[in-house]
Scaffold this motif. Structure first.
Motif, PDB file in Angstrom:
ATOM      1  N   ARG A  68      33.308  14.472 -50.094  1.00 40.73           N
ATOM      2  CA  ARG A  68      32.726  13.512 -49.151  1.00 40.73           C
ATOM      3  C   ARG A  68      33.808  12.510 -48.766  1.00 40.73           C
ATOM      4  NH1 ARG A  68      29.208  13.770 -53.608  1.00 40.73           N
ATOM      5  NH2 ARG A  68      27.293  14.933 -53.158  1.00 40.73           N
ATOM      6  N   SER A  69      34.159  12.494 -47.492  1.00 44.31           N
ATOM      7  CA  SER A  69      35.268  11.619 -47.095  1.00 44.31           C
ATOM      8  C   SER A  69      34.806  10.184 -46.829  1.00 44.31           C
ATOM      9  CB  SER A  69      35.978  12.186 -45.858  1.00 44.31           C
ATOM     10  OG  SER A  69      35.086  12.264 -44.770  1.00 44.31           O
ATOM     11  N   GLU A  70      33.508   9.909 -46.974  1.00 42.82           N
ATOM     12  CA  GLU A  70      33.001   8.574 -46.619  1.00 42.82           C
ATOM     13  C   GLU A  70      33.659   7.433 -47.385  1.00 42.82           C
ATOM     14  OE1 GLU A  70      31.248  11.549 -45.831  1.00 42.82           O
ATOM     15  OE2 GLU A  70      29.901  11.007 -47.445  1.00 42.82           O
ATOM     16  N   PHE A  71      34.005   7.703 -48.675  1.00 46.61           N
ATOM     17  CA  PHE A  71      34.513   6.595 -49.486  1.00 46.61           C
ATOM     18  C   PHE A  71      35.732   5.938 -48.844  1.00 46.61           C
ATOM     19  CE2 PHE A  71      37.474   9.770 -50.884  1.00 46.61           C
ATOM     20  CZ  PHE A  71      38.587   9.072 -51.335  1.00 46.61           C
ATOM     21  N   LEU A 117      34.152   3.591 -46.480  1.00 46.90           N
ATOM     22  CA  LEU A 117      33.307   2.558 -47.088  1.00 46.90           C
ATOM     23  C   LEU A 117      34.119   1.572 -47.929  1.00 46.90           C
ATOM     24  CD1 LEU A 117      30.287   4.824 -48.119  1.00 46.90           C
ATOM     25  CD2 LEU A 117      30.440   3.290 -46.167  1.00 46.90           C
ATOM     26  N   GLU A 118      35.257   2.035 -48.483  1.00 42.27           N
ATOM     27  CA  GLU A 118      36.060   1.154 -49.325  1.00 42.27           C
ATOM     28  C   GLU A 118      37.050   0.337 -48.498  1.00 42.27           C
ATOM     29  OE1 GLU A 118      37.870   3.543 -52.370  1.00 42.27           O
ATOM     30  OE2 GLU A 118      35.990   3.772 -53.468  1.00 42.27           O
ATOM     31  N   ASP A 126      38.066  -2.275 -45.113  1.00 46.33           N
ATOM     32  CA  ASP A 126      37.513  -3.341 -44.282  1.00 46.33           C
ATOM     33  C   ASP A 126      37.675  -3.042 -42.808  1.00 46.33           C
ATOM     34  OD1 ASP A 126      36.904  -4.714 -46.551  1.00 46.33           O
ATOM     35  OD2 ASP A 126      38.858  -5.717 -46.602  1.00 46.33           O
ATOM     36  N   THR A 127      38.494  -2.033 -42.518  1.00 54.74           N
ATOM     37  CA  THR A 127      38.678  -1.645 -41.132  1.00 54.74           C
ATOM     38  C   THR A 127      38.945  -0.144 -41.095  1.00 54.74           C
ATOM     39  OG1 THR A 127      39.970  -2.027 -39.147  1.00 54.74           O
ATOM     40  CG2 THR A 127      41.142  -2.215 -41.236  1.00 54.74           C
ATOM     41  N   TYR A 128      39.070   0.420 -39.900  1.00 55.90           N
ATOM     42  CA  TYR A 128      39.232   1.871 -39.815  1.00 55.90           C
ATOM     43  C   TYR A 128      40.456   2.342 -40.590  1.00 55.90           C
ATOM     44  CZ  TYR A 128      35.740   1.373 -36.231  1.00 55.90           C
ATOM     45  OH  TYR A 128      34.585   1.071 -35.586  1.00 55.90           O
ATOM     46  N   PRO A 129      40.289   3.272 -41.513  1.00 56.67           N
ATOM     47  CA  PRO A 129      41.458   3.757 -42.265  1.00 56.67           C
ATOM     48  C   PRO A 129      42.445   4.471 -41.333  1.00 56.67           C
ATOM     49  CG  PRO A 129      39.498   5.075 -42.770  1.00 56.67           C
ATOM     50  CD  PRO A 129      39.054   3.916 -41.937  1.00 56.67           C
ATOM     51  N   THR A 130      43.732   4.247 -41.573  1.00 59.45           N
ATOM     52  CA  THR A 130      44.743   4.831 -40.694  1.00 59.45           C
ATOM     53  C   THR A 130      44.920   6.316 -40.999  1.00 59.45           C
ATOM     54  OG1 THR A 130      46.515   4.428 -42.242  1.00 59.45           O
ATOM     55  CG2 THR A 130      46.029   2.652 -40.678  1.00 59.45           C
ATOM     56  N   GLU A 131      45.610   6.976 -40.092  1.00 63.30           N
ATOM     57  CA  GLU A 131      45.880   8.398 -40.276  1.00 63.30           C
ATOM     58  C   GLU A 131      46.706   8.628 -41.553  1.00 63.30           C
ATOM     59  OE1 GLU A 131      47.562  10.385 -36.818  1.00 63.30           O
ATOM     60  OE2 GLU A 131      48.803  11.594 -38.165  1.00 63.30           O
ATOM     61  N   ASP A 132      47.734   7.790 -41.765  1.00 56.42           N
ATOM     62  CA  ASP A 132      48.596   7.981 -42.936  1.00 56.42           C
ATOM     63  C   ASP A 132      47.843   7.758 -44.239  1.00 56.42           C
ATOM     64  OD1 ASP A 132      50.793   8.762 -41.566  1.00 56.42           O
ATOM     65  OD2 ASP A 132      51.782   6.791 -41.571  1.00 56.42           O
ATOM     66  N   ALA A 177      22.859   6.222 -41.280  1.00 54.81           N
ATOM     67  CA  ALA A 177      21.704   6.363 -42.171  1.00 54.81           C
ATOM     68  C   ALA A 177      21.837   5.395 -43.341  1.00 54.81           C
ATOM     69  CB  ALA A 177      21.540   7.798 -42.636  1.00 54.81           C
ATOM     70  N   ASP A 178      21.896   5.913 -44.602  1.00 53.50           N
ATOM     71  CA  ASP A 178      21.932   5.004 -45.745  1.00 53.50           C
ATOM     72  C   ASP A 178      23.349   4.543 -46.086  1.00 53.50           C
ATOM     73  OD1 ASP A 178      22.426   7.649 -46.324  1.00 53.50           O
ATOM     74  OD2 ASP A 178      21.700   7.499 -48.391  1.00 53.50           O
ATOM     75  N   LYS A 179      24.364   5.067 -45.396  1.00 55.67           N
ATOM     76  CA  LYS A 179      25.738   4.650 -45.694  1.00 55.67           C
ATOM     77  C   LYS A 179      26.315   3.897 -44.504  1.00 55.67           C
ATOM     78  CE  LYS A 179      26.234   8.927 -47.012  1.00 55.67           C
ATOM     79  NZ  LYS A 179      26.707  10.264 -47.321  1.00 55.67           N
ATOM     80  N   GLN A 180      26.542   2.606 -44.679  1.00 53.99           N
ATOM     81  CA  GLN A 180      26.986   1.763 -43.566  1.00 53.99           C
ATOM     82  C   GLN A 180      28.318   1.084 -43.879  1.00 53.99           C
ATOM     83  OE1 GLN A 180      25.601   1.363 -40.618  1.00 53.99           O
ATOM     84  NE2 GLN A 180      23.600   2.307 -40.908  1.00 53.99           N
ATOM     85  N   ALA A 181      29.182   1.000 -42.876  1.00 46.50           N
ATOM     86  CA  ALA A 181      30.385   0.183 -42.994  1.00 46.50           C
ATOM     87  C   ALA A 181      30.329  -0.806 -41.830  1.00 46.50           C
ATOM     88  CB  ALA A 181      31.638   1.046 -42.896  1.00 46.50           C
TER      89      ALA A 181
END
Lengths: 85, 542
Positions: free
Chosen positions: B295-298, B301-302, B304-310, B337-341
């Motif tokens: 699951r790539s969500e973490f 979710l971890e 504060d902003t969009y994770p970069t490509e690197d 749904a139940d997972k929000q950032a």
């Protein structure tokens, strides 16, 4: 003389194992290989020096290669960094 | 009973007698040398012998704990060749006319000090490496043997600290557990203990003394507690816990490397589901055949902003490499749904389970999707990555995904960035996808059935609402028939189908799934071994 910079992407930084592999790679060339971080430059053929840089993810390092096989050395070392760090 | 606490580096329970592992203090005296060249030569010879010993340890470690963990002994050999280290020793001998033992020990202190003063927990630990190699050279120079172990039954090793070389040198048959007063979870000893599956506790608040020698102790690696002279209740409780753990390990021993095949020869893949790179060790420890759902969500979710490509690339590369060639199925962003950032700034929805989530976000905001795909394709060079898209309901979504994926690959090619062709599959978790699975199967490489959402959408039961629990039937025939239909449509079109939802681990259903022809079951790491055991005891011919 060839010079290039690289930003570490490995989450663990230059820890012992890749440091060892990098030193091994550097030693395989006749040219001198230096590695610098934040103005501190060390001999890339010496493991204590390389580990002593404590280069972490996001840090920029600058590699300087000088000698007969500098083109080949710079290209291969850059490829090594991209693949391993 | 004495109770001590520390930090556990490996779970498991050991019960046995204590052996206090005391390092003989090396007494090094400073002597004046007249022939400094001869003394330098003596140092060189000792260094050559030390290197030979380390090469031997490397071979031993390679067999026992694998290449990655053995590498430290190769590094140790390189340290012994380091010009700065050699210069320091040789210059001291030449300039101060001192003996080699003294020069080595002072040099070791200086180099160790350099590491200790670093503002970095991992590098601080490397001070121990310098001391370890130097002590070996000094032992050789002084012709003293390293402190061995003379136990004749398996013991709990109690030590102030253990160098990696000491850990590897110990006879594994005689070690039940490691307990140290110092050391860190980063130390190679900790890593080796984990690899050797030996319960180990470090940073223990125990008073080391020779009086502890031979006394009974329990090491509870699950809770990081050591009991010395345990009372009967504790002993009984811990024995039970140990037996359960041993049963799990017995299964592991029995199943490791074996195919997941029923008695009548029907094969099935058993993979693990994980939600963070931190879970990779559990995948490996439980001998899963691959990762069926990463699951790539973490990553989102971890942050504060969009994770970069690197940033994403480093994570996907890590999991691909650590799984060394085994299949790693990474599911693209499944947020909503139940997972929000918060930084996604998604509107509050009346019915988020049916709202803007997963692939729907990716297709409405392709820039986020493209960043993730670029990172995934770049990482594909480092192992066997497969990409899986969640919440598919229609063919047109697949077409859009393919267009974006093609664009990403064209960009990478244009930039000269290498990537591998990867398998691309979809989650089947909506009734719509089930009903058109024959059509979808022609467009993708595999299906993975997400039974949690599929059940909720099929039965129209919100799993977040406890008031309707009584209406929820986890084995509802509708869902089971859907799974059967999906598998059949997959096979009719030459692709494979697996299950990565909770039902996959439901062992009451394993036989039925196998009869349907399910090709892969992906479950939490802790279910991998029991599930494999169940599969191997089934006989579908009856």
């Amino acid at each position: 003389m060839k010079e290039f910079s690289y930003v570490i992407t490995d989450p663990e930084g230059i820890h012992a194992r890749p440091a060892g592999e990098f030193v091994k790679a550097a030693k395989s060339f006749e040219s001198s290989v230096k590695i610098a971080k934040d103005g501190k430059q060390v001999d890339a053929k010496r493991i204590f020096g390389v580990m002593g840089l404590a280069a972490k993810q996001g840090h920029e390092i600058v590699i300087t290669v000088e000698g007969a096989d500098e083109d080949k050395a710079a290209a291969e070392l850059e490829a090594f960094l991209k693949a391993n760090l | 009973m004495i109770t001590c606490n520390g930090k556990s580096v490996y779970g498991g329970i050991a019960i046995g007698k204590i052996h206090v592992f005391a390092k003989e203090k090396q007494r090094i005296t400073r002597r004046t040398i007249s022939d400094t060249a001869k003394e330098q030569h003596r140092f060189d010879e000792a260094r050559a012998e030390a290197r030979a010993q380390l090469a031997g340890l490397y071979d031993k470690a390679l067999k026992e704990v694998g290449e990655a963990n053995a590498a430290i002994f190769e590094i140790h050999q390189m340290m012994l060749d380091d010009e700065d280290y050699l210069d320091s020793v040789n210059n001291m001998i030449a300039d101060q006319s001192v003996n080699a033992e003294y020069a080595v020990s002072i040099t070791a202190d200086n180099f160790a000090e350099m590491f200790s003063s670093m503002d970095d927990a991992y590098m601080k630990e490397r001070a121990a490496d310098v001391k370890d190699i130097s002590e070996r050279v000094v032992r050789i120079l002084m012709n003293t043997d390293s402190s061995g172990m003379s136990a004749n039954e398996p013991v709990i090793i109690l030590a102030d600290d253990l160098a990696p070389s000491e850990t590897v040198q110990l006879d594994k048959e005689l070690v039940l557990s490691f307990v140290t007063v110092h050391g860190s979870t980063n130390s190679h000893t900790a890593i080796l203990a984990r690899t050797m599956n030996i319960p180990a506790i470090i940073g223990t608040n125990v008073e080391l003394s020779s009086e502890l020698e031979g006394r009974t102790a329990i090491v509870d690696g699950f809770n990081a507690v050591v009991y010395i002279d345990p009372d009967e209740d504790t002993l009984a409780k811990m024995q039970k816990r140990r037996d359960e753990d041993l049963e799990k390990r017995r299964l592991l021993q029995e199943l490791k490397g074996k195919d997941n095949v029923t008695k009548d020869g029907h094969k099935v893949l058993v993979y693990a589901n994980i939600g963070n790179t931190k879970d990779i060790p559990y995948v490996l420890q439980n001998d899963a055949g691959g990762i069926g759902l990463f699951r790539s969500e973490f990553i989102y979710l971890e942050n504060d902003t969009y994770p970069t490509e690197d940033q994403q690339f480093a994570i996907y590369k890590e999991v691909a490499e650590k799984m060394s060639g085994k299949r790693v199925i990474i599911r693209t962003l499944d947020i909503g749904a139940d997972k929000q950032a918060e930084y996604f700034e998604l509107d509050k929805e009346e019915n988020p389970a049916m709202g803007l989530r997963a692939i729907r976000i990716c297709l409405t905001r392709p820039e986020i999707f493209k960043t993730q795909l670029r990172a995934l394709y770049r990482a594909s060079k480092y192992g066997r990555i497969a990409i899986m898209y969640p919440m598919i309901t229609s063919l047109s979504e697949i077409k859009k995904i393919k267009a974006i994926s093609k664009e990403v690959k064209a960009e990478l090619t244009a930039e000269g960035i290498p990537y591998n062709d990867v398998e691309e599959g979809i989650m089947i978790e909506t009734p719509a996808a089930v009903m058109i699975s024959d059509l979808l199967a022609k467009e993708v490489d595999f299906f993975s059935i997400g039974t949690n959402d599929l059940s909720q959408y099929t039965m129209a039961i919100d799993r977040q609402n406890p008031k309707i629990d009584e209406f929820f039937d986890p084995h509802h025939e509708a869902v089971l028939r859907m799974i059967g239909m999906v598998v059949k449509n997959a096979h009719d079109n030459g692709i494979w189908a697996g299950i990565c939802g909770e039902l996959g681990a439901d062992m009451e259903l394993t036989e039925r799934f196998l009869r349907m022809g399910v090709d892969e079951l992906s479950v939490s790491p802790s279910f991998v071994l029991p599930l494999r055991n169940t599969i191997r005891n089934l006989d579908l011919s009856k």
